[in-house]
Design a protein around this motif. Structure first.
Motif, short mmCIF file in Angstrom:
data_model
loop_
_atom_site.label_atom_id
_atom_site.label_comp_id
_atom_site.label_asym_id
_atom_site.label_seq_id
_atom_site.Cartn_x
_atom_site.Cartn_y
_atom_site.Cartn_z
N TYR A 153 0.86 -0.99 -0.01
CA TYR A 153 0.13 0.07 -0.37
C TYR A 153 0.96 1.30 -0.03
O TYR A 153 2.05 1.20 0.42
CB TYR A 153 -0.83 0.19 1.32
CG TYR A 153 -1.97 -0.91 1.27
CD1 TYR A 153 -1.47 -2.13 1.77
CD2 TYR A 153 -3.17 -0.61 1.05
CE1 TYR A 153 -2.75 -3.36 2.20
CE2 TYR A 153 -4.27 -1.82 1.00
CZ TYR A 153 -4.06 -2.91 1.48
OH TYR A 153 -5.08 -3.91 1.76
N TYR A 182 -0.94 -6.98 -4.89
CA TYR A 182 -1.13 -7.88 -3.97
C TYR A 182 -0.65 -9.29 -4.33
O TYR A 182 -0.67 -9.32 -5.72
CB TYR A 182 -2.39 -7.93 -3.25
CG TYR A 182 -3.45 -8.63 -4.27
CD1 TYR A 182 -3.96 -8.09 -5.03
CD2 TYR A 182 -4.01 -10.04 -4.06
CE1 TYR A 182 -5.03 -8.08 -6.18
CE2 TYR A 182 -4.70 -10.34 -4.83
CZ TYR A 182 -5.49 -9.72 -5.55
OH TYR A 182 -6.53 -10.23 -6.30
N ASP A 193 -1.03 -9.69 -8.40
CA ASP A 193 -2.12 -9.13 -9.18
C ASP A 193 -2.12 -7.69 -8.75
O ASP A 193 -1.72 -7.43 -7.81
CB ASP A 193 -3.41 -9.52 -8.89
CG ASP A 193 -4.38 -9.51 -10.04
OD1 ASP A 193 -5.35 -10.09 -10.17
OD2 ASP A 193 -4.29 -8.53 -11.15
N LYS A 194 -2.75 -6.78 -9.91
CA LYS A 194 -2.74 -5.43 -9.60
C LYS A 194 -3.74 -4.96 -8.74
O LYS A 194 -4.78 -5.48 -8.61
CB LYS A 194 -3.01 -4.59 -11.00
CG LYS A 194 -1.71 -4.82 -11.99
CD LYS A 194 -2.16 -4.11 -13.29
CE LYS A 194 -1.04 -4.29 -14.23
NZ LYS A 194 -1.47 -3.81 -15.37
N GLY A 195 -3.27 -3.99 -7.82
CA GLY A 195 -4.54 -3.28 -7.16
C GLY A 195 -5.15 -1.97 -7.81
O GLY A 195 -5.18 -2.02 -8.99
N LEU A 247 -7.94 -10.29 1.30
CA LEU A 247 -8.78 -9.13 1.52
C LEU A 247 -9.86 -9.07 2.28
O LEU A 247 -10.42 -8.12 2.87
CB LEU A 247 -9.01 -8.26 0.13
CG LEU A 247 -7.69 -7.59 -0.56
CD1 LEU A 247 -8.19 -7.28 -1.88
CD2 LEU A 247 -7.14 -6.89 0.19
#
Lengths: 111, 113
Positions: free
Chosen positions: B35, B48, B56-58, B98
């Motif tokens: 983050y 993440y 994978d993209k956030g 998450l």
């Protein structure tokens, strides 16, 4: 658009003066709502997870509640050590890789 | 000591340079996250990873690269740093993704000049 808003931005309390912090959210379905505490210069520390409206959780002087549109973090008889920034985060149903944090409420408790 | 550690704690770099932020966790959590936290904004998810070799993209992945060859490590690389990437970066881990609580590191304060 998914959104999380925390209020107030800052709150000053006297020791023993109870109050509530608000986290309102607009998301397309809720998978979970999280409360974290963050001290200056440190990473967030997990407090609570709430999954459905009507759910409540307590820990020491803190109590978190959840409705369909908002969550409250109630602080009863706070102490100076409760001073921190409190963060709310929402996991919406729609996005599998989304966790939306609010900007936080800075709480200062004075003796 | 068990936990999640980030290094360095503070970093100053120049525009255009490559910089890597390190993250190491000792819990063997499957999930790890990066983050960024900027004044006036909430934490925003950059990337993440659900397991080793799965990333994978956030929300804000542009300009960042991640890898995860081992469960315990999750480095974040800024390939060509820009001033807009000046921020505090937090690494976190979680046993179940998450939908559950995450455990955060102490953060890396990065300044790009």
């Amino acid at each position: 658009e998914d959104q999380v808003t925390q209020s107030p931005e800052a709150l000053r309390l006297q020791e023993g003066e109870s109050s509530s912090l608000n986290c309102s959210y607009t998301v397309s379905g809720l998978r979970g709502l999280f409360w974290y505490r963050q001290d200056p210069g440190k990473g967030p520390e997990f407090l609570f997870t709430l999954y459905s409206a009507g759910e409540e959780k307590e820990k020491e002087r803190l109590k978190a509640t959840l409705t369909k549109k908002e969550s409250f973090l109630h602080i009863t008889a706070p102490k100076p050590e409760d001073s921190a920034t409190y963060l709310c985060a929402v996991r919406p149903s729609g996005g599998y890789n989304k966790l939306i944090f609010g900007a936080g409420t800075r709480l200062a408790v004075h003796p | 000591d068990a936990g999640i550690t980030q290094s360095p704690r503070y970093k100053i770099t120049e525009t255009g340079r490559q910089v890597t932020l390190m993250c190491h966790q000792t819990w063997s959590h499957s999930y790890m996250f990066w983050y960024r936290q900027d004044l006036g904004h909430g934490l925003r998810l950059i990337y993440y990873s659900a397991a080793a070799d799965i990333t994978d993209k956030g929300e804000v992945p542009d300009g960042y690269v991640v890898s995860r060859s081992k469960t315990e490590n999750f480095p974040l690389t800024l390939e060509s740093a820009t001033r807009s990437q000046t921020s505090v970066y937090f690494c976190a881990s979680s046993p179940r993704g998450l939908n559950t609580e995450a455990f955060f590191g102490q953060g890396t304060r990065l300044t790009v000049v």
